[in-house]
Motif scaffolding. Structure first.
Motif, PDB file in Angstrom:
ATOM      1  N   GLY A  22       2.256  -0.132 -16.188  1.00  0.00           N
ATOM      2  CA  GLY A  22       3.700  -0.179 -15.667  1.00  0.00           C
ATOM      3  C   GLY A  22       3.847   0.818 -14.659  1.00  0.00           C
ATOM      4  O   GLY A  22       5.154   0.239 -13.949  1.00  0.00           O
ATOM      5  N   GLN A  23       3.613   2.228 -14.306  1.00  0.00           N
ATOM      6  CA  GLN A  23       3.713   3.165 -13.616  1.00  0.00           C
ATOM      7  C   GLN A  23       3.352   2.679 -12.475  1.00  0.00           C
ATOM      8  O   GLN A  23       2.721   1.838 -11.997  1.00  0.00           O
ATOM      9  N   LYS A  24       4.404   2.961 -11.459  1.00  0.00           N
ATOM     10  CA  LYS A  24       4.228   2.651 -10.310  1.00  0.00           C
ATOM     11  C   LYS A  24       3.097   3.733  -8.833  1.00  0.00           C
ATOM     12  O   LYS A  24       3.974   5.027  -8.872  1.00  0.00           O
ATOM     13  N   ILE A  25       2.218   3.034  -8.358  1.00  0.00           N
ATOM     14  CA  ILE A  25       1.102   4.007  -7.557  1.00  0.00           C
ATOM     15  C   ILE A  25       1.506   3.665  -5.991  1.00  0.00           C
ATOM     16  O   ILE A  25       0.864   2.787  -5.299  1.00  0.00           O
ATOM     17  N   SER A  26       2.130   4.350  -5.437  1.00  0.00           N
ATOM     18  CA  SER A  26       2.332   4.490  -3.386  1.00  0.00           C
ATOM     19  C   SER A  26       1.390   4.666  -2.653  1.00  0.00           C
ATOM     20  O   SER A  26       0.549   5.823  -3.375  1.00  0.00           O
ATOM     21  N   ILE A  27       0.383   4.616  -1.913  1.00  0.00           N
ATOM     22  CA  ILE A  27       0.162   5.122  -0.758  1.00  0.00           C
ATOM     23  C   ILE A  27      -0.053   4.935   0.275  1.00  0.00           C
ATOM     24  O   ILE A  27       0.704   3.697   0.782  1.00  0.00           O
ATOM     25  N   LEU A  28      -0.185   5.657   1.171  1.00  0.00           N
ATOM     26  CA  LEU A  28       0.322   5.533   2.891  1.00  0.00           C
ATOM     27  C   LEU A  28      -1.545   6.603   2.300  1.00  0.00           C
ATOM     28  O   LEU A  28      -1.150   7.648   2.519  1.00  0.00           O
ATOM     29  N   CYS A  29      -1.877   6.232   3.764  1.00  0.00           N
ATOM     30  CA  CYS A  29      -3.360   6.573   4.298  1.00  0.00           C
ATOM     31  C   CYS A  29      -3.540   5.307   4.878  1.00  0.00           C
ATOM     32  O   CYS A  29      -3.573   4.275   5.051  1.00  0.00           O
TER      33      CYS A  29
ATOM     34  N   VAL B 163       0.951   0.035 -11.108  1.00  0.00           N
ATOM     35  CA  VAL B 163       1.926  -0.983 -10.398  1.00  0.00           C
ATOM     36  C   VAL B 163       1.221  -0.434  -8.665  1.00  0.00           C
ATOM     37  O   VAL B 163       1.205   0.877  -8.251  1.00  0.00           O
ATOM     38  N   ALA B 164       0.656  -1.387  -8.216  1.00  0.00           N
ATOM     39  CA  ALA B 164      -0.006  -0.607  -6.799  1.00  0.00           C
ATOM     40  C   ALA B 164       0.822  -0.402  -5.326  1.00  0.00           C
ATOM     41  O   ALA B 164       1.222  -2.139  -6.117  1.00  0.00           O
ATOM     42  N   SER B 165       1.181   0.075  -5.043  1.00  0.00           N
ATOM     43  CA  SER B 165       2.739  -0.037  -4.062  1.00  0.00           C
ATOM     44  C   SER B 165       1.947   0.299  -2.590  1.00  0.00           C
ATOM     45  O   SER B 165       2.059   1.396  -2.199  1.00  0.00           O
ATOM     46  N   PRO B 166       1.998  -0.195  -1.834  1.00  0.00           N
ATOM     47  CA  PRO B 166       0.819   0.174  -0.395  1.00  0.00           C
ATOM     48  C   PRO B 166       1.566   0.631   0.343  1.00  0.00           C
ATOM     49  O   PRO B 166       2.742  -0.648   0.835  1.00  0.00           O
ATOM     50  N   ILE B 167       1.776   1.191   1.138  1.00  0.00           N
ATOM     51  CA  ILE B 167       3.020   1.175   1.905  1.00  0.00           C
ATOM     52  C   ILE B 167       2.743   2.123   3.529  1.00  0.00           C
ATOM     53  O   ILE B 167       1.327   3.047   3.397  1.00  0.00           O
ATOM     54  N   ASN B 168       3.140   1.820   4.698  1.00  0.00           N
ATOM     55  CA  ASN B 168       2.716   1.743   6.117  1.00  0.00           C
ATOM     56  C   ASN B 168       2.170   3.051   6.462  1.00  0.00           C
ATOM     57  O   ASN B 168       3.419   3.994   6.767  1.00  0.00           O
ATOM     58  N   ASN B 169       1.420   3.352   6.380  1.00  0.00           N
ATOM     59  CA  ASN B 169       1.204   4.679   6.811  1.00  0.00           C
ATOM     60  C   ASN B 169       1.977   5.255   8.259  1.00  0.00           C
ATOM     61  O   ASN B 169       1.884   6.470   8.923  1.00  0.00           O
TER      62      ASN B 169
END
Length: 562
Positions: free
Chosen positions: A73-80, A99-105
């Motif tokens: 349930g914890q959220k992991i955001s990725i900027l890459c 929870v995976a949360s991609p963010i536009n790098n």
């Protein structure tokens, strides 16, 4: 409530309701060899095999859970930028129920801050190119998560931790036991368990956090494959250039390719020459396009330097191709089928697609409903108008999002009759049964597949010392084959309105906006000065009038077009 005039898919498939994505990925649906390369980094040549990638996912997940202490349930955001390790982080998160949360790098630091405020991640995994950007962005957060931990991919930086990349995992294989089990939803409803959060502007307003369940993402790939197995098979090969933060990548690279064992070569940025060479050398069977890239392939002479013996079809999305570009593309690639896709983030990807089977697809049409999908067309009051419409396209299916994070009002406004998602697009079904999209009632601008919020740009514009009022609309560019953001600006009364001064004012305003947003949100459609903005009796700016009566507002010409 009984609803009439529902259009239903001709194909239906049984979709599991109690599986996690990690559990699904254990099924070798295409009997893929464990030593088959399924991912490759275009720039570095680094590869991952079907079996090797799954081993690295388990190893990474073990590290996340037992070393870092990540909980379900914890959220992991990725900027890459796009790379294999990006996808590794996402699957490792899913393996332990995070929870995976991609963010536009490529976002501006203010936009990164907004995304962090909205998503509230527990962990932030970043590329080393963002060492300077991310700390400055976090300083701008209004409600930075108090225990946010930053990880880098591979080398680490300062006091930050380091996510173990695939290279490190290969060197330390013995440290990670093989018996670790995937996050299980056995006996639970997978539609209630969050798997991913993506940013989307929806139909109106500022970017929102779209919540997608395990059931949503599993459904999307089941639906696509069941509807058109020729388009979704383990033997397909492609060169993928859109950013991995986009929903496009979520169902193509993150879930679809990994599940099917299909080959994907990842390009962190688009380069026509490299793209064409890779399509030739890697024997690509398909190419996913957006209209500007289709135009390059159709018109740039360097494209014909290469041979594409394995190429079967193009799949174009983001906006319809015009007849001229489509005709040119077919001349350059006479044996390659031209297909289209229609969908959005809130639908976990597409709800309509065409394929190599659709030989008679009109250039203006998007395709037919994928499996397990229902569609209806409604007027502005929500009344059904029938499939011949035209009307707002609304969709019901297992791929419809859970909702917008911590925004029940926006979630409710995105629905009709409690379960139909309102796309904001106007369309109808033509005589051959294909969906045709011809306009949008929503305000969101689509620039090369990216969503641009007019509200966000307007909030920046009115902070400029010259601007009294501003409205932003999308204007179609035949040259670029995409919408471009254009600002309509009312200058303050005390400001000089001479022609020479207006040019300088427009330049100043454009630079002001460019300094606060990423490149795809800049005012590439120019700045237009107007005496007043069209408004309704309550004072709301009518962007629709700006779009439909552009000539009336643009008599003074367009200045500072970037």
């Amino acid at each position: 409530m009984t609803v009439q005039n529902i259009l239903r898919s001709t194909k239906w498939v049984e979709i599991p309701t109690n599986l996690s994505i990690a559990e699904l990925m254990n099924d070798n649906v295409s009997n893929t060899s464990y030593d088959k390369i399924i991912y490759e980094d275009a720039l570095t040549g680094k590869t991952a095999t079907y079996g090797g990638f799954r081993r690295q996912v388990r190893q990474s997940a073990y590290w996340l859970q037992h070393v870092l202490g990540v909980k379900p349930g914890q959220k992991i955001s990725i900027l890459c930028p796009s790379c294999i390790d990006y996808i590794l982080v996402v699957h490792a998160a899913w393996w332990i129920g995070a929870v995976a949360s991609p963010i536009n790098n490529s976002l501006h630091r203010k936009e990164i801050a907004y995304a962090v405020d909205l998503i509230q991640p527990d962990y932030l995994v970043i590329h080393d190119s963002l060492f300077e950007t991310v700390p400055k962005a976090l300083e701008l957060c209004q409600k930075r998560p108090p225990r946010l931990q930053i990880l880098t991919l591979g080398n680490g930086h300062s006091n930050w931790g380091s996510f173990p990349t695939s290279a490190i995992l290969n060197a330390q294989e013995a440290l990670f036991p093989e018996e670790e089990q995937a996050f299980s939803l056995n006996g639970q409803d997978s539609s209630k368990t969050l798997s991913a959060i993506l940013l989307s502007s929806g139909t109106t307003g500022s970017p929102k956090a779209v919540m997608l369940s395990h059931y949503n993402l599993i459904s999307a790939i089941y639906q696509l494959r069941a509807d058109n197995p020729d388009n979704w098979r383990g033997s397909q090969r492609e060169i993928f250039f859109p950013p991995l933060s986009h929903v496009y990548a979520l169902y193509v690279c993150m879930t679809g390719a990994c599940w099917l064992g299909a080959y994907v070569c990842l390009m962190p940025r688009f380069d026509l020459e490299v793209f064409c060479r890779l399509m030739q050398d890697r024997k690509a069977t398909l190419a996913r396009l957006v209209p500007p890239i289709a135009k390059l392939l159709a018109e740039n002479p360097s494209v014909q330097k290469y041979k594409y013996a394995s190429l079967e079809y193009f799949s174009c999305s983001a906006a319809p191709l015009n007849a001229e570009t489509a005709g040119k593309l077919r001349k350059v690639f006479p044996s390659v089928a031209l297909c289209q896709t229609y969908g959005c983030t809130e639908l976990s990807g597409p709800c309509v697609q065409s394929g190599v089977r659709d030989k008679a697809l009109p250039l203006s049409a998007a395709g037919t409903l994928i499996a397990n999908t229902e569609m209806r067309f409604v007027d502005l009051d929500g009344a059904d108008v029938g499939s011949k419409g035209p009307g707002e396209v609304t969709v019901r299916g297992p791929n419809v999002m859970m909702g917008y994070k911590e925004n029940p009002e926006a979630t409710a406004n995105s629905q009709i009759d409690g379960e139909w998602y309102r796309t904001g697009d106007l369309g109808y079904i033509d005589g051959n049964g294909f969906l045709v999209i011809f306009d949008r009632i929503k305000d969101i601008i689509k620039y090369n597949g990216f969503q641009v919020s007019p509200t966000e740009l307007e909030e920046i514009l009115v902070k400029h010392h010259l601007v009294d009022e501003a409205a932003v609309c999308g204007v179609w560019s035949e040259k670029d084959l995409t919408e471009l953001p254009r600002a309509y600006v009312v200058l303050k009364r005390s400001i000089s309105h001479s022609s020479e001064d207006r040019i300088a004012h427009a330049k100043s305003i454009s630079i002001f906006v460019s300094g606060q947003v990423s490149s795809y949100k800049q005012l590439k459609g120019g700045v237009v000065f107007v005496d007043a903005l069209p408004k309704n009796p309550t004072g709301k700016v009518l962007r629709r009038v700006l779009r439909t009566e552009r000539e009336r507002f643009e008599r003074g010409g367009i200045t500072a077009k970037l």
